[in-house]
Design a protein around this motif. Sequence first.
Motif, PDB file in Angstrom:
ATOM      1  N   LEU A 257     -16.221 -43.239  33.489  1.00 48.90           N
ATOM      2  CA  LEU A 257     -16.707 -43.601  34.824  1.00 48.90           C
ATOM      3  C   LEU A 257     -17.939 -44.493  34.752  1.00 48.90           C
ATOM      4  O   LEU A 257     -18.077 -45.455  35.522  1.00 48.90           O
ATOM      5  CB  LEU A 257     -17.041 -42.330  35.609  1.00 48.90           C
ATOM      6  CG  LEU A 257     -15.906 -41.680  36.398  1.00 48.90           C
ATOM      7  CD1 LEU A 257     -16.366 -40.359  36.980  1.00 48.90           C
ATOM      8  CD2 LEU A 257     -15.419 -42.613  37.495  1.00 48.90           C
ATOM      9  N   ASN A 258     -18.839 -44.159  33.826  1.00 54.47           N
ATOM     10  CA  ASN A 258     -20.035 -44.996  33.674  1.00 54.47           C
ATOM     11  C   ASN A 258     -19.651 -46.437  33.348  1.00 54.47           C
ATOM     12  O   ASN A 258     -20.242 -47.393  33.870  1.00 54.47           O
ATOM     13  CB  ASN A 258     -20.937 -44.428  32.574  1.00 54.47           C
ATOM     14  CG  ASN A 258     -21.631 -43.146  32.991  1.00 54.47           C
ATOM     15  OD1 ASN A 258     -21.795 -42.879  34.181  1.00 54.47           O
ATOM     16  ND2 ASN A 258     -22.042 -42.356  32.025  1.00 54.47           N
ATOM     17  N   VAL A 259     -18.641 -46.580  32.474  1.00 59.38           N
ATOM     18  CA  VAL A 259     -18.208 -47.927  32.091  1.00 59.38           C
ATOM     19  C   VAL A 259     -17.599 -48.649  33.290  1.00 59.38           C
ATOM     20  O   VAL A 259     -17.953 -49.811  33.586  1.00 59.38           O
ATOM     21  CB  VAL A 259     -17.206 -47.858  30.925  1.00 59.38           C
ATOM     22  CG1 VAL A 259     -16.630 -49.252  30.638  1.00 59.38           C
ATOM     23  CG2 VAL A 259     -17.878 -47.303  29.680  1.00 59.38           C
ATOM     24  N   THR A 260     -16.651 -48.004  34.011  1.00 57.62           N
ATOM     25  CA  THR A 260     -15.995 -48.694  35.131  1.00 57.62           C
ATOM     26  C   THR A 260     -16.987 -49.048  36.231  1.00 57.62           C
ATOM     27  O   THR A 260     -16.902 -50.129  36.841  1.00 57.62           O
ATOM     28  CB  THR A 260     -14.860 -47.839  35.708  1.00 57.62           C
ATOM     29  OG1 THR A 260     -15.376 -46.565  36.113  1.00 57.62           O
ATOM     30  CG2 THR A 260     -13.760 -47.623  34.675  1.00 57.62           C
ATOM     31  N   HIS A 261     -17.955 -48.149  36.497  1.00 51.90           N
ATOM     32  CA  HIS A 261     -18.940 -48.443  37.535  1.00 51.90           C
ATOM     33  C   HIS A 261     -19.845 -49.601  37.132  1.00 51.90           C
ATOM     34  O   HIS A 261     -20.171 -50.475  37.966  1.00 51.90           O
ATOM     35  CB  HIS A 261     -19.777 -47.203  37.825  1.00 51.90           C
ATOM     36  CG  HIS A 261     -19.013 -46.140  38.548  1.00 51.90           C
ATOM     37  ND1 HIS A 261     -19.494 -44.871  38.765  1.00 51.90           N
ATOM     38  CD2 HIS A 261     -17.778 -46.160  39.121  1.00 51.90           C
ATOM     39  CE1 HIS A 261     -18.599 -44.156  39.424  1.00 51.90           C
ATOM     40  NE2 HIS A 261     -17.557 -44.917  39.653  1.00 51.90           N
TER      41      HIS A 261
END
Length: 425
Positions: A257-261
């Motif tokens: 999630l951190n990467v996609t955000h």
Amino acid sequence: MSERPMNPQTTTHHSLAGLRTTLRRLAHRAGLSVETRYRLALSVTRVAAAELQAGRPVFLETVPPGPAASDGEGRLTVRLHMPHAPHRPALDGLPLPAERLPGPAAVWRVPAASPGASGSSAAEPPGDGPPGLVELLEEELSAAVDRMDALAADHQRLKHELAETNSGVLALYVQLEERDEQLRQAHGRILRQLEDALRPPPVRVPGLELAVHYEPAEKHAPTGGDLYDWFVLPDGTVHITVVDALGHGLTSTRSALNVTHAVRTLALEGHPLESIVARTDEVLATFDHELMATVQLVRLDPASGELVMANGSHPPALLVRADGETRLLEVRGRGIGFPLPGSERLLRDRLDPGDLLVLYTDGLTESRRDPREGERRLAKAARNHRHRPIEEIPAAIAEEMHTVILHPDDTVALTVRRAGGSLGG
């Protein structure tokens, strides 16, 4: 058997049969219980057996019970002397324990009714002779049978109680299993709801058809580090991110999630596509030092079909032309958390009407531990299913790829097809 009184309380014995008879009768006169009587006879004859079988006599000294002690009982004392024995007798494991005396001798001190006590006497009742050996043996046999019957009844009762206990334990176990299954299902539903919230539905853009299939490594823990994101940029192009974060479970989900955000934020801010992988690593390195993830970024122009791709250690995309020709779209690069992260270049291509683009994570192609074989099988599966409705293609490809799974892993299969081509065979 030769039985010669040495004194009123001592007898000499040359045979086991005579010794047993004497012991039974004196125990009977002393008022011992039947069980104690046959235990005493068995114990004394067991100790004396070796001497008598060797032809050496033994001496039995008996002292009848005296006045009752404070507990209301007297004691019958039986001493076995074996003066010719070559060694001291073994006294372990006797039915009635014995005390060891100096030399080859042993003594038994047995609680018994005192003379004059109710129901017993050292002498037989007037007019009755001493009981015969057969009567004593029958009495012992009857007592043994009663004991066996009592033990059998106790055994049956214990079996019944154990069966009831086992039935109760089994019922409790079944209840616990049902409760555990309910908890697992509830846990799975919660995680699937979480996954649904984290995984955006396909964007609707004229000219493009999009669909996705996600399959967790563990059915009861359907969350993991394989994630995707897709959205429309202000210029009308479609951006797609596919991420595979190291590990499984909620920790890897948070990393993905951190990467996609971060990627979404950088893309919407207008950062060049070729810099986003490296820039994402810079942003996340400050607060997630253990994050490692592969990432693939795709830009598609719905009108022209122009395709631009950046990559960070992620498996190559698969392009399936409308006529069935397949080609891997490989771009070298290093992922988030890797040394020197970033995409080495941008790959440019074009989706013509009817062409299919397949993006995926390595759980799709490495289920048999051979990525190259997986890539060949993926090309065949995508070619076989390319004409199906778009919403069916990702799951159909995954089902064909996972006919044999030697190495289960989270799997994302995402497909994009440019509309307008013929869907005939």
